[in-house]
Design a protein around this motif. Structure first.
Motif, PDB file in Angstrom:
ATOM      1  N   SER A  18       0.891  -1.319  -0.084  1.00  0.00           N
ATOM      2  CA  SER A  18       0.029  -0.157   0.007  1.00  0.00           C
ATOM      3  C   SER A  18       0.877   1.026  -0.046  1.00  0.00           C
ATOM      4  O   SER A  18       0.583   1.995  -0.757  1.00  0.00           O
ATOM      5  N   LEU A  19       1.729   1.173   0.983  1.00  0.00           N
ATOM      6  CA  LEU A  19       2.831   2.580   0.906  1.00  0.00           C
ATOM      7  C   LEU A  19       3.625   2.697  -0.313  1.00  0.00           C
ATOM      8  O   LEU A  19       3.703   3.785  -0.798  1.00  0.00           O
ATOM      9  N   LEU A  20       3.807   1.537  -1.059  1.00  0.00           N
ATOM     10  CA  LEU A  20       4.672   1.508  -2.196  1.00  0.00           C
ATOM     11  C   LEU A  20       3.826   2.031  -3.429  1.00  0.00           C
ATOM     12  O   LEU A  20       4.189   3.171  -4.170  1.00  0.00           O
ATOM     13  N   PHE A  21       2.609   1.444  -3.425  1.00  0.00           N
ATOM     14  CA  PHE A  21       1.914   1.955  -4.797  1.00  0.00           C
ATOM     15  C   PHE A  21       1.095   3.530  -4.546  1.00  0.00           C
ATOM     16  O   PHE A  21       1.126   4.219  -5.373  1.00  0.00           O
ATOM     17  N   LEU A  22       1.057   3.908  -3.351  1.00  0.00           N
ATOM     18  CA  LEU A  22       0.626   5.022  -2.832  1.00  0.00           C
ATOM     19  C   LEU A  22       1.467   6.014  -3.056  1.00  0.00           C
ATOM     20  O   LEU A  22       1.487   7.256  -3.833  1.00  0.00           O
ATOM     21  N   GLY A  23       2.923   5.746  -2.967  1.00  0.00           N
ATOM     22  CA  GLY A  23       4.205   6.680  -3.216  1.00  0.00           C
ATOM     23  C   GLY A  23       4.229   6.806  -4.725  1.00  0.00           C
ATOM     24  O   GLY A  23       4.407   7.850  -4.975  1.00  0.00           O
ATOM     25  N   ILE A  24       4.052   5.600  -5.494  1.00  0.00           N
ATOM     26  CA  ILE A  24       4.144   5.893  -6.807  1.00  0.00           C
ATOM     27  C   ILE A  24       3.281   6.601  -7.532  1.00  0.00           C
ATOM     28  O   ILE A  24       3.527   7.558  -8.351  1.00  0.00           O
ATOM     29  N   PHE A  25       2.049   6.259  -6.986  1.00  0.00           N
ATOM     30  CA  PHE A  25       0.764   7.484  -7.805  1.00  0.00           C
ATOM     31  C   PHE A  25       0.863   8.874  -7.451  1.00  0.00           C
ATOM     32  O   PHE A  25       0.793   9.766  -8.108  1.00  0.00           O
ATOM     33  N   LEU A  26       1.407   9.026  -6.233  1.00  0.00           N
ATOM     34  CA  LEU A  26       1.503  10.364  -5.705  1.00  0.00           C
ATOM     35  C   LEU A  26       2.741  10.884  -6.481  1.00  0.00           C
ATOM     36  O   LEU A  26       2.691  12.226  -6.818  1.00  0.00           O
ATOM     37  N   LEU A  27       3.703  10.199  -6.558  1.00  0.00           N
ATOM     38  CA  LEU A  27       4.893  10.886  -7.482  1.00  0.00           C
ATOM     39  C   LEU A  27       4.493  10.828  -8.849  1.00  0.00           C
ATOM     40  O   LEU A  27       5.008  12.146  -9.470  1.00  0.00           O
ATOM     41  N   LEU A  28       3.701  10.338  -9.551  1.00  0.00           N
ATOM     42  CA  LEU A  28       3.289  10.463 -10.786  1.00  0.00           C
ATOM     43  C   LEU A  28       2.368  11.721 -11.095  1.00  0.00           C
ATOM     44  O   LEU A  28       2.439  12.254 -11.953  1.00  0.00           O
ATOM     45  N   SER A  29       1.592  11.718  -9.856  1.00  0.00           N
ATOM     46  CA  SER A  29       0.673  12.920  -9.918  1.00  0.00           C
ATOM     47  C   SER A  29       1.387  14.182  -9.879  1.00  0.00           C
ATOM     48  O   SER A  29       0.942  14.908 -10.592  1.00  0.00           O
ATOM     49  N   GLN A  30       2.464  14.248  -9.126  1.00  0.00           N
ATOM     50  CA  GLN A  30       3.235  15.546  -9.447  1.00  0.00           C
ATOM     51  C   GLN A  30       4.217  15.519 -10.690  1.00  0.00           C
ATOM     52  O   GLN A  30       4.377  16.774 -11.137  1.00  0.00           O
ATOM     53  N   LEU A  31       4.416  14.688 -11.065  1.00  0.00           N
ATOM     54  CA  LEU A  31       5.531  14.517 -12.338  1.00  0.00           C
ATOM     55  C   LEU A  31       4.577  14.751 -13.680  1.00  0.00           C
ATOM     56  O   LEU A  31       4.845  15.632 -14.552  1.00  0.00           O
ATOM     57  N   LEU A  32       3.364  14.238 -13.730  1.00  0.00           N
ATOM     58  CA  LEU A  32       2.356  14.404 -14.732  1.00  0.00           C
ATOM     59  C   LEU A  32       1.349  15.046 -14.704  1.00  0.00           C
ATOM     60  O   LEU A  32       0.267  15.325 -15.762  1.00  0.00           O
ATOM     61  N   LYS A  33       1.275  16.122 -13.588  1.00  0.00           N
ATOM     62  CA  LYS A  33       0.293  17.084 -13.145  1.00  0.00           C
ATOM     63  C   LYS A  33      -1.246  16.418 -13.191  1.00  0.00           C
ATOM     64  O   LYS A  33      -2.014  16.839 -13.586  1.00  0.00           O
ATOM     65  N   TRP A  34      -1.097  15.228 -12.506  1.00  0.00           N
ATOM     66  CA  TRP A  34      -2.391  14.590 -12.387  1.00  0.00           C
ATOM     67  C   TRP A  34      -3.119  15.230 -11.217  1.00  0.00           C
ATOM     68  O   TRP A  34      -2.573  15.933 -10.418  1.00  0.00           O
ATOM     69  N   ASP A  35      -4.595  15.037 -11.230  1.00  0.00           N
ATOM     70  CA  ASP A  35      -5.480  15.711  -9.869  1.00  0.00           C
ATOM     71  C   ASP A  35      -5.235  14.829  -8.993  1.00  0.00           C
ATOM     72  O   ASP A  35      -5.605  13.438  -8.863  1.00  0.00           O
ATOM     73  N   SER A  36      -4.527  15.156  -7.711  1.00  0.00           N
ATOM     74  CA  SER A  36      -4.167  14.210  -6.653  1.00  0.00           C
ATOM     75  C   SER A  36      -5.625  13.830  -6.265  1.00  0.00           C
ATOM     76  O   SER A  36      -5.605  12.494  -5.428  1.00  0.00           O
ATOM     77  N   ALA A  37      -6.860  14.431  -6.087  1.00  0.00           N
ATOM     78  CA  ALA A  37      -8.123  13.887  -5.452  1.00  0.00           C
ATOM     79  C   ALA A  37      -8.389  12.925  -6.263  1.00  0.00           C
ATOM     80  O   ALA A  37      -8.882  11.737  -5.695  1.00  0.00           O
ATOM     81  N   TYR A  38      -8.350  12.735  -7.787  1.00  0.00           N
ATOM     82  CA  TYR A  38      -8.950  11.595  -8.387  1.00  0.00           C
ATOM     83  C   TYR A  38      -7.718  10.291  -8.467  1.00  0.00           C
ATOM     84  O   TYR A  38      -8.269   9.397  -8.401  1.00  0.00           O
TER      85      TYR A  38
END
Length: 311
Positions: A14-34
């Protein structure tokens, strides 16, 4: 004999995937809420995989089963939050919350309105709804509306872009009808108050009738050469010059104010329920004359009339 701690792998994944998703959201300008609403199903995959691995190993050896309660609680909290974000997204509340936090309250200018009226228009009827309005006169034949409004905006876009967004005008026979519309609003549960303060300028030669939903009306007649009527207003402010030629008729109003105004009060011969205000005090009727009193202004069924006379 191997010890199997149920929940440790799930928490780590869970920590691994959450970290990956949050990192990608910062790099790719994803909406963090979604991102938070969409990544949590990975937890179910990890938990299912952990159970399958445990069942497979239990056939070959007899591992000691222990529960990592801290990890299980952590995974449950993250899963619950993920489900909550998904519910908010599915019901549309996520978008409303995002718009609410991204919005800002601004005061902007009303899109101005101007219209030339011909001699065939003898009467102007104004419905100001529950917004305050100021009425002034000019000597020419132009009707104009301007003012300000206050509302929340998102993305820097103005709420009103043209006069039709807040104003309706239509001519029927010799009467021009002017109506202030309610400001556009969303159907969401998070709404901010919206205010409108308009000034209407009309030819002084046209008769005027003002209908209001107990709002505040300010009258500045100046060049009036006709008759005016105001009804059902919370407060009527009259800004007059001592040189004007007016007769102010206050009929069935709650209170009359104005130190410089010499009102002639009418005695109430019979008092009905409609002649008593909210405080149980009988309403008042009075007349104020300036000059020869040629042009009448009638104010009826209003809570308060306030007169200010300037030299």
């Amino acid at each position: 004999m191997r010890t199997w701690r149920v929940g440790s792998i799930s928490m780590g994944a869970s920590l691994l995937f959450l970290g990956i998703f949050l990192l990608l959201s910062q790099l790719l300008k994803w909406d963090s809420a979604y991102v938070l609403a969409g990544w949590w199903p990975v937890l179910l995959i990890v938990l299912g995989a952990e159970i399958l691995v445990y069942l497979f190993l239990s056939k070959q050896e007899k591992p000691i089963l222990k529960y990592d309660f801290l990890s299980i609680i952590f995974v449950a909290v993250i899963g619950t939050l993920g489900i909550g974000f998904t519910v908010l997204q599915a019901t549309g509340l996520m978008g409303q919350m995002q718009s609410f936090f991204d919005s800002e309250v601004k005061t902007a200018d009303l899109p101005s309105y101007s219209h030339q009226v011909g001699d065939d228009v003898k009467r102007i009827v104004v419905d100001s709804s529950y917004y305050p309005i100021t009425i002034e006169t000019v000597t020419d034949k132009e009707v104009s509306v301007f003012g300000t409004y206050r509302s929340s905006s998102t993305g820097g876009k103005p709420l009103l872009s043209n006069p039709e967004d807040y104003l309706m005008t239509i001519q029927k026979g010799d009467t021009l009808y002017i109506t202030l519309k309610s400001l556009p609003d969303s159907n969401g549960w998070m709404q901010s108050g919206r205010e409108l303060d308009a000034t209407l300028v009309i030819p002084g030669s046209k008769s005027l009738e003002i209908l209001s939903d107990y709002n505040e009306v300010t009258l500045k007649p100046r060049t009036i050469s006709s008759s005016w009527e105001v009804s059902s207003s919370a407060r009527v402010n009259l800004v007059l010059a001592s040189s004007e030629d007016l007769t102010i008729n206050a009929e069935n109003v709650g209170d009359i104010q104005g130190e410089d105004a010499k009102w002639q009060y009418t005695e109430q011969t019979a008092v009905s329920d409609t002649d008593i205000n909210n405080e149980g005090i009988p309403n008042k009727s009075a007349t104020l004359k300036l000059g020869s009193g040629q042009h009448p202004i009638t104010i009826s069924h209003s809570d308060q009339v306030n007169v200010s006379i300037k030299n």
